[in-house]
Design a protein around this motif. Structure first.
Motif, mmCIF file in Angstrom:
data_model
loop_
_atom_site.group_PDB
_atom_site.id
_atom_site.type_symbol
_atom_site.label_atom_id
_atom_site.label_comp_id
_atom_site.label_asym_id
_atom_site.label_seq_id
_atom_site.Cartn_x
_atom_site.Cartn_y
_atom_site.Cartn_z
ATOM 1 N N VAL A 38 36.549 27.255 133.996
ATOM 2 C CA VAL A 38 36.878 26.729 132.739
ATOM 3 C C VAL A 38 35.731 27.214 131.914
ATOM 4 O O VAL A 38 34.789 26.606 132.052
ATOM 5 C CB VAL A 38 37.179 25.244 132.895
ATOM 6 N N GLU A 39 36.218 27.920 130.719
ATOM 7 C CA GLU A 39 35.065 27.990 129.823
ATOM 8 C C GLU A 39 35.775 27.733 128.454
ATOM 9 O O GLU A 39 36.724 27.801 128.205
ATOM 10 C CB GLU A 39 34.349 29.381 130.036
ATOM 11 N N GLY A 40 34.690 27.772 127.154
ATOM 12 C CA GLY A 40 35.126 27.293 125.831
ATOM 13 C C GLY A 40 34.261 27.440 124.832
ATOM 14 O O GLY A 40 33.014 27.399 125.048
ATOM 15 N N TYR A 41 34.514 27.481 123.861
ATOM 16 C CA TYR A 41 33.512 27.378 122.649
ATOM 17 C C TYR A 41 34.123 26.169 121.760
ATOM 18 O O TYR A 41 35.337 26.262 121.514
ATOM 19 C CB TYR A 41 33.736 28.572 121.810
ATOM 20 N N VAL A 42 33.156 25.359 121.161
ATOM 21 C CA VAL A 42 33.400 24.543 120.109
ATOM 22 C C VAL A 42 32.839 24.734 119.004
ATOM 23 O O VAL A 42 31.749 25.130 118.727
ATOM 24 C CB VAL A 42 33.118 23.195 120.871
ATOM 25 N N VAL A 56 31.699 17.692 126.323
ATOM 26 C CA VAL A 56 33.042 18.000 126.535
ATOM 27 C C VAL A 56 33.380 17.549 127.939
ATOM 28 O O VAL A 56 32.614 17.463 128.700
ATOM 29 C CB VAL A 56 33.162 19.784 126.741
ATOM 30 N N THR A 57 34.699 16.869 128.186
ATOM 31 C CA THR A 57 35.039 16.266 129.283
ATOM 32 C C THR A 57 36.312 16.980 129.665
ATOM 33 O O THR A 57 37.098 17.324 129.095
ATOM 34 C CB THR A 57 35.526 14.637 129.090
ATOM 35 N N ILE A 81 34.819 15.912 134.616
ATOM 36 C CA ILE A 81 33.565 16.337 134.605
ATOM 37 C C ILE A 81 33.109 16.531 133.115
ATOM 38 O O ILE A 81 33.854 16.789 132.329
ATOM 39 C CB ILE A 81 33.613 17.855 135.282
ATOM 40 N N GLU A 82 31.764 15.881 133.185
ATOM 41 C CA GLU A 82 31.320 15.912 131.712
ATOM 42 C C GLU A 82 30.255 17.121 131.499
ATOM 43 O O GLU A 82 29.472 17.022 132.222
ATOM 44 C CB GLU A 82 30.851 14.721 131.530
ATOM 45 N N LEU A 83 30.197 17.861 130.298
ATOM 46 C CA LEU A 83 29.651 18.782 130.020
ATOM 47 C C LEU A 83 28.983 18.690 128.635
ATOM 48 O O LEU A 83 29.575 18.010 127.957
ATOM 49 C CB LEU A 83 30.101 20.145 130.179
ATOM 50 N N TYR A 104 38.630 17.300 126.409
ATOM 51 C CA TYR A 104 38.274 16.303 125.617
ATOM 52 C C TYR A 104 37.095 16.596 124.695
ATOM 53 O O TYR A 104 36.221 16.908 125.653
ATOM 54 C CB TYR A 104 38.423 14.899 125.896
ATOM 55 N N THR A 105 36.692 16.567 123.484
ATOM 56 C CA THR A 105 35.561 17.029 122.755
ATOM 57 C C THR A 105 35.307 15.639 122.097
ATOM 58 O O THR A 105 35.901 15.288 121.292
ATOM 59 C CB THR A 105 35.561 18.239 122.121
ATOM 60 N N LYS A 106 33.689 15.619 121.895
ATOM 61 C CA LYS A 106 33.366 14.459 121.099
ATOM 62 C C LYS A 106 32.029 14.635 120.672
ATOM 63 O O LYS A 106 31.257 15.041 121.270
ATOM 64 C CB LYS A 106 33.110 13.133 122.095
ATOM 65 N N LYS A 107 31.648 14.441 119.507
ATOM 66 C CA LYS A 107 30.299 14.596 118.722
ATOM 67 C C LYS A 107 30.007 13.644 117.644
ATOM 68 O O LYS A 107 31.002 13.555 116.982
ATOM 69 C CB LYS A 107 30.222 16.224 118.457
#
Length: 134
Positions: A38-42, A56-57, A81-83, A104-107
């Protein structure tokens, strides 16, 4: 009379064949996949710039629970998993087993976001655009 019986027999055989194919496809598609990346860009939605230190959860649903019990009608196991994203807004993880993955993303300064989930396959790629909070 023989014609009616032979037609009925052929119809029954066709129905059984179609049912067998359906069951095979159902169970083939409803299995955990091993070693999923699992990979990605935010990115910032206003300027497409990468966002670093985004939490990133990854929620990983599995048909197999932690004790090895499987049920292909429902998810028995779940991993959370939290990254954090790096300076390029990138994150990645390899999951041992998976059936379905949510992100899920949070900032701080941005609205939290739930990315649409995806059926497991060997490589899952997400590209997430976050909106600033007002």
């Amino acid at each position: 009379m023989k014609q009616i019986i032979s037609r009925l027999l052929i119809a029954i055989l066709v129905i059984l064949a179609l049912a067998s194919v359906y069951i095979f496809i159902y169970y083939y598609n409803n299995q955990d996949v091993n070693d999923i990346k699992v990979e990605g860009y935010v990115l910032d939605s206003s300027n497409s710039q990468p966002l670093k230190d985004v939490k990133v959860t990854v929620i990983n649903d599995r048909y197999e629970n932690d004790n090895g019990h499987k049920n292909y009608d429902e998810y028995l196991g779940q991993d959370k998993i939290e990254l954090k994203t790096d300076t390029k807004g990138y994150y990645s993880i390899v999951l041992k087993k998976s059936a379905y993955v949510y992100i899920y993303t949070k900032k701080d300064g941005y609205k939290p976001l739930e990315e649409k989930g995806k059926q497991a396959q060997k490589l899952l790629t997400f590209k997430t655009y976050m909106n600033r909070s007002k």
